[in-house]
Design a protein around this motif. Sequence first.
Motif, PDB file in Angstrom:
ATOM      1  N   THR A  46       0.276 -46.708  -7.501  1.00  0.00           N
ATOM      2  CA  THR A  46       1.334 -46.274  -6.566  1.00  0.00           C
ATOM      3  C   THR A  46       1.077 -44.881  -6.021  1.00  0.00           C
ATOM      4  OG1 THR A  46       2.935 -47.595  -7.796  1.00  0.00           O
ATOM      5  CG2 THR A  46       3.816 -45.916  -6.310  1.00  0.00           C
ATOM      6  N   GLN A  47       0.617 -43.997  -6.849  1.00  0.00           N
ATOM      7  CA  GLN A  47       0.361 -42.614  -6.413  1.00  0.00           C
ATOM      8  C   GLN A  47      -0.736 -42.572  -5.336  1.00  0.00           C
ATOM      9  OE1 GLN A  47       2.228 -40.068  -7.313  1.00  0.00           O
ATOM     10  NE2 GLN A  47       1.112 -38.687  -5.965  1.00  0.00           N
ATOM     11  N   GLU A  48      -1.749 -43.399  -5.565  1.00  0.00           N
ATOM     12  CA  GLU A  48      -2.829 -43.448  -4.578  1.00  0.00           C
ATOM     13  C   GLU A  48      -2.327 -43.993  -3.238  1.00  0.00           C
ATOM     14  OE1 GLU A  48      -5.999 -45.719  -6.149  1.00  0.00           O
ATOM     15  OE2 GLU A  48      -6.569 -44.234  -7.670  1.00  0.00           O
ATOM     16  N   LEU A  49      -1.433 -44.979  -3.330  1.00  0.00           N
ATOM     17  CA  LEU A  49      -0.856 -45.533  -2.097  1.00  0.00           C
ATOM     18  C   LEU A  49      -0.036 -44.491  -1.346  1.00  0.00           C
ATOM     19  CD1 LEU A  49       0.289 -49.115  -3.171  1.00  0.00           C
ATOM     20  CD2 LEU A  49      -1.593 -48.502  -1.652  1.00  0.00           C
ATOM     21  N   LEU A  50       0.715 -43.692  -2.060  1.00  0.00           N
ATOM     22  CA  LEU A  50       1.521 -42.641  -1.418  1.00  0.00           C
ATOM     23  C   LEU A  50       0.633 -41.606  -0.721  1.00  0.00           C
ATOM     24  CD1 LEU A  50       4.256 -42.090  -4.164  1.00  0.00           C
ATOM     25  CD2 LEU A  50       4.611 -43.027  -1.868  1.00  0.00           C
ATOM     26  N   ILE A  51      -0.453 -41.253  -1.397  1.00  0.00           N
ATOM     27  CA  ILE A  51      -1.401 -40.309  -0.796  1.00  0.00           C
ATOM     28  C   ILE A  51      -2.032 -40.905   0.458  1.00  0.00           C
ATOM     29  CG2 ILE A  51      -3.601 -39.103  -1.133  1.00  0.00           C
ATOM     30  CD1 ILE A  51      -2.804 -38.853  -4.128  1.00  0.00           C
ATOM     31  N   GLU A  52      -2.426 -42.182   0.326  1.00  0.00           N
ATOM     32  CA  GLU A  52      -3.032 -42.882   1.462  1.00  0.00           C
ATOM     33  C   GLU A  52      -2.040 -42.998   2.619  1.00  0.00           C
ATOM     34  OE1 GLU A  52      -6.257 -44.757   3.352  1.00  0.00           O
ATOM     35  OE2 GLU A  52      -6.136 -43.647   1.467  1.00  0.00           O
ATOM     36  N   LYS A  53      -0.772 -43.238   2.259  1.00  0.00           N
ATOM     37  CA  LYS A  53       0.283 -43.348   3.284  1.00  0.00           C
ATOM     38  C   LYS A  53       0.422 -42.047   4.066  1.00  0.00           C
ATOM     39  CE  LYS A  53       5.278 -43.897   3.771  1.00  0.00           C
ATOM     40  NZ  LYS A  53       6.559 -44.135   3.076  1.00  0.00           N
ATOM     41  N   GLU A  54       0.492 -40.919   3.380  1.00  0.00           N
ATOM     42  CA  GLU A  54       0.624 -39.623   4.056  1.00  0.00           C
ATOM     43  C   GLU A  54      -0.602 -39.313   4.901  1.00  0.00           C
ATOM     44  OE1 GLU A  54       3.316 -37.744   4.234  1.00  0.00           O
ATOM     45  OE2 GLU A  54       4.264 -39.369   3.123  1.00  0.00           O
ATOM     46  N   LYS A  55      -1.752 -39.687   4.368  1.00  0.00           N
ATOM     47  CA  LYS A  55      -3.008 -39.469   5.098  1.00  0.00           C
ATOM     48  C   LYS A  55      -3.019 -40.261   6.411  1.00  0.00           C
ATOM     49  CE  LYS A  55      -8.013 -39.922   4.534  1.00  0.00           C
ATOM     50  NZ  LYS A  55      -9.097 -40.375   3.633  1.00  0.00           N
ATOM     51  N   LEU A  56      -2.569 -41.513   6.326  1.00  0.00           N
ATOM     52  CA  LEU A  56      -2.521 -42.362   7.522  1.00  0.00           C
ATOM     53  C   LEU A  56      -1.491 -41.863   8.522  1.00  0.00           C
ATOM     54  CD1 LEU A  56      -2.852 -45.863   5.854  1.00  0.00           C
ATOM     55  CD2 LEU A  56      -4.495 -44.805   7.417  1.00  0.00           C
ATOM     56  N   LYS A  57      -0.353 -41.370   8.019  1.00  0.00           N
ATOM     57  CA  LYS A  57       0.670 -40.821   8.916  1.00  0.00           C
ATOM     58  C   LYS A  57       0.126 -39.645   9.714  1.00  0.00           C
ATOM     59  CE  LYS A  57       5.090 -42.072   6.835  1.00  0.00           C
ATOM     60  NZ  LYS A  57       6.322 -41.551   6.186  1.00  0.00           N
ATOM     61  N   LYS A  58      -0.588 -38.765   9.013  1.00  0.00           N
ATOM     62  CA  LYS A  58      -1.190 -37.611   9.684  1.00  0.00           C
ATOM     63  C   LYS A  58      -2.232 -38.052  10.700  1.00  0.00           C
ATOM     64  CE  LYS A  58      -0.478 -34.299   5.917  1.00  0.00           C
ATOM     65  NZ  LYS A  58      -1.139 -33.438   4.895  1.00  0.00           N
ATOM     66  N   GLN A  59      -3.005 -39.056  10.305  1.00  0.00           N
ATOM     67  CA  GLN A  59      -4.042 -39.577  11.203  1.00  0.00           C
ATOM     68  C   GLN A  59      -3.428 -40.171  12.473  1.00  0.00           C
ATOM     69  OE1 GLN A  59      -6.713 -42.312   9.268  1.00  0.00           O
ATOM     70  NE2 GLN A  59      -7.609 -43.021  11.179  1.00  0.00           N
ATOM     71  N   LEU A  60      -2.364 -40.958  12.304  1.00  0.00           N
ATOM     72  CA  LEU A  60      -1.691 -41.566  13.454  1.00  0.00           C
ATOM     73  C   LEU A  60      -0.988 -40.518  14.314  1.00  0.00           C
ATOM     74  CD1 LEU A  60      -0.197 -44.781  11.800  1.00  0.00           C
ATOM     75  CD2 LEU A  60      -1.966 -44.687  13.567  1.00  0.00           C
ATOM     76  N   LEU A  61      -0.408 -39.498  13.642  1.00  0.00           N
ATOM     77  CA  LEU A  61       0.255 -38.420  14.389  1.00  0.00           C
ATOM     78  C   LEU A  61      -0.745 -37.675  15.264  1.00  0.00           C
ATOM     79  CD1 LEU A  61       2.783 -36.710  14.945  1.00  0.00           C
ATOM     80  CD2 LEU A  61       2.164 -35.294  12.967  1.00  0.00           C
ATOM     81  N   LYS A  62      -1.903 -37.376  14.670  1.00  0.00           N
ATOM     82  CA  LYS A  62      -2.956 -36.683  15.420  1.00  0.00           C
ATOM     83  C   LYS A  62      -3.438 -37.531  16.590  1.00  0.00           C
ATOM     84  CE  LYS A  62      -7.346 -34.273  14.863  1.00  0.00           C
ATOM     85  NZ  LYS A  62      -8.436 -33.896  13.928  1.00  0.00           N
ATOM     86  N   LYS A  63      -3.579 -38.836  16.328  1.00  0.00           N
ATOM     87  CA  LYS A  63      -4.021 -39.756  17.374  1.00  0.00           C
ATOM     88  C   LYS A  63      -3.010 -39.809  18.520  1.00  0.00           C
ATOM     89  CE  LYS A  63      -5.686 -44.508  17.958  1.00  0.00           C
ATOM     90  NZ  LYS A  63      -5.910 -45.813  17.285  1.00  0.00           N
ATOM     91  N   ASN A  64      -1.720 -39.851  18.142  1.00  0.00           N
ATOM     92  CA  ASN A  64      -0.656 -39.871  19.146  1.00  0.00           C
ATOM     93  C   ASN A  64      -0.619 -38.569  19.943  1.00  0.00           C
ATOM     94  OD1 ASN A  64       0.183 -42.445  18.510  1.00  0.00           O
ATOM     95  ND2 ASN A  64       1.703 -41.757  17.010  1.00  0.00           N
ATOM     96  N   GLN A  65      -0.837 -37.446  19.242  1.00  0.00           N
ATOM     97  CA  GLN A  65      -0.859 -36.147  19.915  1.00  0.00           C
ATOM     98  C   GLN A  65      -2.014 -36.065  20.911  1.00  0.00           C
ATOM     99  OE1 GLN A  65      -0.981 -33.483  16.563  1.00  0.00           O
ATOM    100  NE2 GLN A  65       1.242 -33.213  16.524  1.00  0.00           N
ATOM    101  N   ASN A  66      -3.166 -36.578  20.467  1.00  0.00           N
ATOM    102  CA  ASN A  66      -4.332 -36.589  21.367  1.00  0.00           C
ATOM    103  C   ASN A  66      -4.085 -37.477  22.575  1.00  0.00           C
ATOM    104  OD1 ASN A  66      -5.718 -34.910  19.644  1.00  0.00           O
ATOM    105  ND2 ASN A  66      -6.825 -36.548  18.609  1.00  0.00           N
ATOM    106  N   TYR A  67      -3.449 -38.609  22.326  1.00  0.00           N
ATOM    107  CA  TYR A  67      -3.135 -39.540  23.417  1.00  0.00           C
ATOM    108  C   TYR A  67      -2.150 -38.907  24.392  1.00  0.00           C
ATOM    109  CZ  TYR A  67      -1.593 -43.795  25.773  1.00  0.00           C
ATOM    110  OH  TYR A  67      -1.285 -44.733  26.721  1.00  0.00           O
ATOM    111  N   THR A  68      -1.128 -38.230  23.834  1.00  0.00           N
ATOM    112  CA  THR A  68      -0.139 -37.541  24.689  1.00  0.00           C
ATOM    113  C   THR A  68      -0.792 -36.440  25.499  1.00  0.00           C
ATOM    114  OG1 THR A  68       1.594 -37.989  23.053  1.00  0.00           O
ATOM    115  CG2 THR A  68       2.047 -36.278  24.680  1.00  0.00           C
TER     116      THR A  68
END
Length: 246
Positions: A46-68
């Motif tokens: 579960t801990q690894e999933l939470l870390i992976e989740k935050e990592k993916l959120k940051k990745q998607l946020l950065k991608k969205n920012q770049n797209y914007t």
Amino acid sequence: MLINYYKTTNNPKLQLYYIEQLLKADTVLNETFKYLVGKINKEYNTQELLIEKEKLKKQLLKKNQNYTALIVFTSILFTGFILLTYRYFKKRRFYKQKFDELTLKNGHVRDKTKPKLRAEQPVILDINPETISIILKQLDKFENDQKFLEKDWSLSKLSIALNSNPTYLSSIIHHYKEKRFSDYINDLKIDYIIELLYSDKRARNFTNKALAQEAGFSSTQRFANAFKAKTEMPTAYFIGQIKKEK
């Protein structure tokens, strides 16, 4: 496992989605099926999933920012292009209007040697009328003989040539020609070039430098500035329009 599959296919959005679903399931299981949770924990952490989740959120946020940022940049670029295109065609319409006006005026005023009527002009009170008459005749001769094509005319140089004095000459030019001395000389030169371009096909292939030398300007830039000040269009546009219409 779908999480690993979407990770290998580089699809962070679906990867994040299934991580969140798994974490929700983990919460429910923790609350209701503690034994089953122990078995599942062997499959994932579960801990690894939470870390992976935050990592993916940051990745998607950065991608969205770049797209914007890309959308904003593209919008600015497109708007700039539209404005530049609008200004270009607006300027071309303005130049065309000025060219037509100049052509019409030139057609009505072909004979430059005709004396201008000065009856409507009041005399200059502090200068002898006879002196005014002499200087005006000398200026007519100066124009008709195209002496203005010589380089480096100054008020003092012309006053010496006309056997006058700079103060009288400046006042008479300003009063009767309705121009400053420098504008008077420059306009004579530009009028000559305009007539030359209308009448001489070869002159239309001259460079600005050659035209400046032909009119007696001290530099190409001074000629270009004087031409645009007089005609309200660049030399290249004026010549291009004559070539189209001839």
